[in-house]
Design an enzyme around this catalytic site. Structure first.
Site, PDB file in Angstrom:
ATOM      1  N   GLN A   1     -13.875 -25.882  61.209  1.00 36.41           N
ATOM      2  CA  GLN A   1     -14.163 -24.971  60.106  1.00 36.41           C
ATOM      3  C   GLN A   1     -14.577 -25.756  58.867  1.00 36.41           C
ATOM      4  O   GLN A   1     -14.024 -26.816  58.570  1.00 36.41           O
ATOM      5  CB  GLN A   1     -12.925 -24.127  59.785  1.00 36.41           C
ATOM      6  CG  GLN A   1     -12.413 -23.290  60.941  1.00 36.41           C
ATOM      7  CD  GLN A   1     -13.239 -22.027  61.166  1.00 36.41           C
ATOM      8  OE1 GLN A   1     -14.284 -21.840  60.569  1.00 36.41           O
ATOM      9  NE2 GLN A   1     -12.765 -21.176  62.057  1.00 36.41           N
TER      10      GLN A   1
ATOM     11  N   CYS B   1     -15.894 -14.972  63.138  1.00 36.30           N
ATOM     12  CA  CYS B   1     -16.725 -15.311  61.980  1.00 36.30           C
ATOM     13  C   CYS B   1     -17.848 -14.297  61.798  1.00 36.30           C
ATOM     14  O   CYS B   1     -18.736 -14.492  60.960  1.00 36.30           O
ATOM     15  CB  CYS B   1     -17.303 -16.726  62.125  1.00 36.30           C
ATOM     16  SG  CYS B   1     -18.379 -16.939  63.554  1.00 36.30           S
TER      17      CYS B   1
END
Length: 391
Positions: A220, A345
């Site tokens: 991330q 996401c």
């Protein structure tokens, strides 16, 4: 009161429009993302926790810089509409460590005479230049991984020659590699990695867990928010108390290693063998036995993992933006797992997948603002089974 809008000279000048929401106050961005996620995912009785916010600037732990210009005067940033380089070394999104490192890396380009690749030279016989991109990642400890994406290894000797200067000028550098991407197309990196340093991983310390990133590993881009995401997942799972957990798309083990607990066995599945090797190294450093958490290199959607899924009380999924897809959603429907933990996401594909997971309902959700200044966000959703699978 709304937070001030982030000021960016490159955005104001029209040089860079990557931050599509830069003109909006930060708290308004978060509110809009949460409203969108709730509209897509909300269900009767579902509990939404307050959003996890991010610093609006200085959060991005990875820089992906196109190298243009000349070896003597390189630009690090993006290409403008005319194909010329736009220098973004001062981009406000990057961590301070990356911002400080980029001028030093530009000097490396100059010292080593690393000619930027000419994107206008389309045919193999006309291709000019070697250096395509600089990829820089900063760990929570301030260490750096620097990857030079090149057309070939022709410049390897020159980079090696200047490594002592680079390490003296930028002591935070831990890993330096050449990534070979010979094709003339819009691909960020290639399949071959040449490691130039003794260290080949960058430890990302998130609380008690250190995740080892290899050069091509996914992580991330927002370390504080990623830390909060894994901690939240661990809390939710502790409240459920599953004995058998299977983590699909486990990457370098972020969720799997955070979900280890006494009396519980966790298995992670990941298509990248390098990522599995990183997860195993992190497990070993944490002193965790393979009986508590193990990792398998393979396609999460492959039928051979049906046995693992059949054992699971909880399945964790963190798919790419395209989501799970109908086939994997169907296979999850056929398991006996009482709960699913879905980190997404892309709330739109999350909503599509939830429509396919008819035996489950979302009971808890939280938005994690992993990507300030854009319309993207991470959403964590806990699902519980409401109907038994048909035999």
């Amino acid at each position: 009161m709304a937070l001030a809008v982030l000021d960016c000279a490159h955005f104001a000048a029209g040089e860079c429009r990557s931050c599509t929401w830069l003109g909006r106050a930060y708290d308004d961005q978060v509110a809009a993302k949460e409203a969108s996620a709730r509209a897509l995912v909300d269900a009767p009785g579902m509990r939404w926790l307050p959003p996890v916010t991010s610093p609006p600037a200085g959060f991005r732990n990875k820089a992906k810089m196109v190298v243009a210009g000349t070896a003597a005067t390189p630009t690090l940033g993006i290409l403008g509409p005319d194909g010329a380089g736009v220098d973004l070394r001062d981009c406000a999104l990057h961590t301070p460590g990356i911002v400080a490192a980029l001028p030093v890396l530009a000097e490396l380009v100059r010292r080593a005479d690393l000619t930027p690749y000419d994107v206008a030279s389309a045919s193999p016989v006309r291709q000019r230049g070697e250096l395509k991109h600089l990829l820089v990642t900063e760990s929570p400890d301030g260490e750096l991984m620097v990857r030079l994406v090149v057309r070939s290894t022709a410049i390897e000797a020159r980079v090696r020659k200047h490594l002592p200067w680079l390490r003296a000028s930028l002591p935070a550098v831990r890993v330096v590699t050449l990534n070979v991407q010979p094709e003339h197309r819009a691909v960020l990196e290639g399949d071959r990695e040449v490691v130039l340093t003794d260290d080949d991983t960058l430890p990302m310390r998130l609380g008690a867990v250190a995740l080892h990133l290899r050069p091509r590993s996914f992580f991330q881009t927002n370390t504080p928010v990623a830390t909060a995401l894994y901690a939240e997942a661990a809390q939710w799972v502790a409240a459920i108390g599953p004995r058998r957990v299977v983590d699909l798309y486990c990457g370098v083990g972020g969720f799997a290693l955070h979900l280890v607990a006494p009396g519980r066995r966790v298995s992670g599945i990941e298509i990248s063998a390098d990522a599995v090797a990183s997860a195993e190294r992190s497990r070993a450093e944490a002193g965790l036995p393979s009986a508590a958490v193990d990792f398998v290199a393979g396609d999460a959607t492959a039928p051979e993992h049906a046995g693992l899924l059949a054992e699971a009380d909880l399945v964790v999924v963190n798919p790419p933006r395209r989501g799970l897809g109908t086939d994997l959603a169907r296979r999850l429907e056929e398991t006996g797992a009482a709960h699913l933990l879905y980190s997404s996401c892309n709330p739109e594909t999350l909503a599509r997948d939830l429509a396919d997971l008819v035996s489950y309902r979302p009971v808890r959700g939280r938005l994690f603002d992993m990507f300030p200044q854009t319309g993207h966000a991470e959403v964590l959703v806990l699902l519980e089974r409401t109907a038994q699978r048909s035999e």
